[in-house]
Each structure stands twice: as structure tokens, then as C-alpha cells.
Design a protein around this motif. Structure first.
Motif, PDB file in Angstrom:
ATOM      1  N   VAL A 126       7.238  93.308  22.155  1.00 49.74           N
ATOM      2  CA  VAL A 126       8.192  92.247  22.643  1.00 49.74           C
ATOM      3  C   VAL A 126       9.354  92.068  21.694  1.00 49.74           C
ATOM      4  O   VAL A 126      10.575  91.892  22.514  1.00 49.74           O
ATOM      5  CB  VAL A 126       7.325  90.757  22.950  1.00 49.74           C
ATOM      6  N   ARG A 127       9.316  92.309  20.380  1.00 48.91           N
ATOM      7  CA  ARG A 127      10.447  91.965  19.463  1.00 48.91           C
ATOM      8  C   ARG A 127      11.410  93.148  20.175  1.00 48.91           C
ATOM      9  O   ARG A 127      12.520  93.209  19.770  1.00 48.91           O
ATOM     10  CB  ARG A 127      10.075  92.213  18.160  1.00 48.91           C
ATOM     11  N   PHE A 128      11.061  94.422  20.040  1.00 50.44           N
ATOM     12  CA  PHE A 128      11.633  95.546  20.381  1.00 50.44           C
ATOM     13  C   PHE A 128      12.288  95.389  21.984  1.00 50.44           C
ATOM     14  O   PHE A 128      13.625  95.612  22.058  1.00 50.44           O
ATOM     15  CB  PHE A 128      11.018  96.850  20.534  1.00 50.44           C
ATOM     16  N   GLU A 139      21.387  89.815  31.101  1.00 50.59           N
ATOM     17  CA  GLU A 139      21.514  88.639  31.112  1.00 50.59           C
ATOM     18  C   GLU A 139      20.295  88.314  32.137  1.00 50.59           C
ATOM     19  O   GLU A 139      19.866  89.205  33.098  1.00 50.59           O
ATOM     20  CB  GLU A 139      22.734  88.088  31.678  1.00 50.59           C
ATOM     21  N   ASN A 140      20.008  87.150  31.995  1.00 50.45           N
ATOM     22  CA  ASN A 140      18.700  86.743  33.046  1.00 50.45           C
ATOM     23  C   ASN A 140      17.535  87.564  32.760  1.00 50.45           C
ATOM     24  O   ASN A 140      16.993  88.113  33.941  1.00 50.45           O
ATOM     25  CB  ASN A 140      19.304  86.813  34.492  1.00 50.45           C
ATOM     26  N   ILE A 141      17.233  88.133  31.773  1.00 47.28           N
ATOM     27  CA  ILE A 141      15.958  88.843  31.447  1.00 47.28           C
ATOM     28  C   ILE A 141      15.248  88.584  30.123  1.00 47.28           C
ATOM     29  O   ILE A 141      16.099  88.268  29.349  1.00 47.28           O
ATOM     30  CB  ILE A 141      16.449  90.168  31.439  1.00 47.28           C
ATOM     31  N   SER A 142      14.043  88.461  30.060  1.00 48.74           N
ATOM     32  CA  SER A 142      13.306  88.037  28.948  1.00 48.74           C
ATOM     33  C   SER A 142      12.177  88.946  28.524  1.00 48.74           C
ATOM     34  O   SER A 142      11.636  89.349  29.505  1.00 48.74           O
ATOM     35  CB  SER A 142      13.081  86.409  28.946  1.00 48.74           C
ATOM     36  N   ALA A 143      11.709  88.845  27.358  1.00 44.41           N
ATOM     37  CA  ALA A 143      10.611  89.581  26.986  1.00 44.41           C
ATOM     38  C   ALA A 143       9.594  88.363  26.514  1.00 44.41           C
ATOM     39  O   ALA A 143      10.045  87.522  25.551  1.00 44.41           O
ATOM     40  CB  ALA A 143      10.723  90.671  26.071  1.00 44.41           C
ATOM     41  N   VAL A 144       8.340  88.494  27.021  1.00 50.65           N
ATOM     42  CA  VAL A 144       7.560  87.184  26.803  1.00 50.65           C
ATOM     43  C   VAL A 144       6.254  87.934  26.079  1.00 50.65           C
ATOM     44  O   VAL A 144       5.575  88.925  26.702  1.00 50.65           O
ATOM     45  CB  VAL A 144       7.111  86.459  27.988  1.00 50.65           C
ATOM     46  N   HIS A 145       5.496  87.334  24.963  1.00 52.00           N
ATOM     47  CA  HIS A 145       4.549  87.722  24.330  1.00 52.00           C
ATOM     48  C   HIS A 145       3.236  87.026  25.017  1.00 52.00           C
ATOM     49  O   HIS A 145       3.235  85.946  24.669  1.00 52.00           O
ATOM     50  CB  HIS A 145       4.529  87.742  22.889  1.00 52.00           C
ATOM     51  N   ALA A 146       2.477  87.747  25.734  1.00 52.30           N
ATOM     52  CA  ALA A 146       1.349  87.050  26.217  1.00 52.30           C
ATOM     53  C   ALA A 146       0.316  88.003  26.864  1.00 52.30           C
ATOM     54  O   ALA A 146       0.814  89.132  27.423  1.00 52.30           O
ATOM     55  CB  ALA A 146       1.597  85.900  27.308  1.00 52.30           C
TER      56      ALA A 146
END
Length: 244
Positions: A126-128, A139-146
Motif C-alpha cells: 500500500v505504501r508503494f 487523482e481520484n485514486i487511493s490505496a487502502v490497507h485492509a
């Protein structure tokens, strides 16, 4: 490789930069890609291969294989996405088990109007992915840890995505249980598979989970890299609360 923006390529080692240059050449030969898309996709490839030297992101490091099995394979979803975009100008897409960012990052580069969440169970990945999003100015994109099993029960995630896709995550019955809770009613789950016959044996899961196989689309990857199939499931009823 000539770039009008750097996208972090000056930080790449010699091996990753060389592979990115070869991948850029393959992309540049394909009229589907604009200059900006070629540069971002090849820069992304270089970042994956550079990070792969210290963290297990992919077993595919040959430039030809990387181009065909990661980038082109990810973009086999574009015809399906374009059908959705014709009626929904900004659909929400979940890339479950995104790993190194496939197919989510290439899809975002090619179709910026998508709203994308990259879900992965490993914080390092996720950090990478977050670093990639920043470097490529997406934009309008995210990485989520779960974990998918936990995220699928969260009110902010459950039945909130128009589109969900997963690639090389698990067998189809397991994928259906993990992915369908995220899909809105009448939304789509796209299972990307190399086993062309994997839909067989999933009938029970489909009856329980509220989905139907709407289409089966088969592709041949370039450079003799094999065949792939996308199984398009249309969610026909809410997923029972007991799943996942």
C-alpha cells in the motif's frame, strides 16, 4: 526514453530504467496510447521493477512479458469499462488484491475519469502504491490497507462500488465471496483469469451470493504470452449479510 516529465525515472537503477525503456518502446508502437500514457505506463513499470529488487511484487521481470502479462492484460478490461462509461461518467472501481497495482494503475492512466480504490492486505504494498500515485500525479485514486474479509463488512465499503475486479487472487468461488459484497446492485464484478474453464463449478456460489455470469470475454495476449479470459458477473440481488 524521452519524457516531457520525469515521473521519478531519474531515481531508477540501471536495470529497471533499461527495462522501462524497452517497455516504452513496445507501448509507443501501439496507436492506442498517447505520449502521456506511454510515459506514465513505462514509468510505472520502472517503479515496479525497481521496488521488486527489495520487495516481492512480481515474478515477471522480462520487459516483453511485463508489457504483455501486466500492462496489456490489465487493459483488456477497457472495452467493458467503456461500456459502463457510456452511461456512468465517473464509476467507482475497486481493485481487490491490487498487489503491484495491476490492473488499477494502468486503468487509471488510460481512463482518468474512473474513481479507483486499490485494496491490499500488505501495508508495504500500500505504501508503494501510494508513492506511485503521487509520482504519476494521479487523482481520484487511493490505496487502502485492509483484508477483503474485513473491508467487505465496513459500511463505507460494502455495496459501494459500481465495478470490482480481481486478478490472480484466488479461485473463483472464493473470489465471488470476497468481491461481491463490495458491488452495488446491478454493478459488475470482473474476474480476470488465465484458466479459461474456471467458471465451471461456481454455480452454487452464484446462487447464494446474488450474481449471474453476464458475459465471458477471451483474449490472446501479444508476443505469444498466452490467452486470458474475463468473467463478467452482474450482481442481481444483495449479498447475504453472512458473507464474506
Amino acid at each position: 526514453m524521452t519524457l516531457h516529465k520525469d515521473f521519478g525515472l531519474t531515481e531508477l537503477g540501471e536495470t529497471a530504467a533499461g527495462a522501462a525503456k524497452q517497455i516504452h518502446g513496445l507501448l509507443a508502437q501501439d496507436s492506442r496510447f498517447t505520449t502521456d500514457q506511454c510515459e506514465k505506463l513505462s514509468a510505472f513499470a520502472g517503479m515496479v521493477l525497481q521496488k521488486n529488487e527489495v520487495m516481492n511484487l512480481t515474478a515477471i521481470t522480462d520487459p516483453d512479458e511485463f508489457y504483455a502479462k501486466h500492462i496489456v492484460d490489465s487493459l483488456t478490461l477497457l472495452p467493458l469499462i467503456d461500456e459502463v462509461l457510456a452511461v456512468n461518467p465517473a464509476p467507482k472501481l475497486l481493485d481487490l488484491g491490487s498487489g503491484a497495482g495491476f490492473p488499477g494503475i494502468p486503468l487509471k492512466i488510460m481512463r482518468p475519469q474512473l474513481q479507483i480504490v486499490l485494496l491490499d492486505s500488505l501495508q508495504k504494498r500500500v505504501r508503494f502504491l501510494t508513492d506511485v500515485i503521487t509520482a504519476l500525479e494521479l487523482e481520484n485514486i487511493s490505496a487502502v490497507h485492509a483484508r477483503a474479509e474485513e473491508a467487505g463488512r465496513q459500511k463505507t465499503m460494502r455495496e459501494s462500488f459500481d465495478l470490482v475486479t480481481a486478478r490472480a487472487v484466488a479461485g473463483l468461488p472464493t473470489l465471488l465471496e470476497l468481491c461481491l459484497p463490495f458491488v452495488v446492485l446491478n454493478g459488475h464484478f470482473w474476474a480476470m483469469k488465465s484458466n479459461l474453464d474456471e467458471a465451471a463449478g461456481a454455480d452454487k456460489a452464484l446462487r447464494i451470493l446474488g450474481d449471474c455470469l453476464a458475459a465471458r470475454r477471451q483474449f490472446t495476449l501479444p508476443l505469444d504470452q498466452g490467452e486470458r479470459v474475463i468473467l463478467d458477473f452482474l450482481k442481481s440481488k444483495p449479498t447475504p449479510a453472512t458473507y464474506p
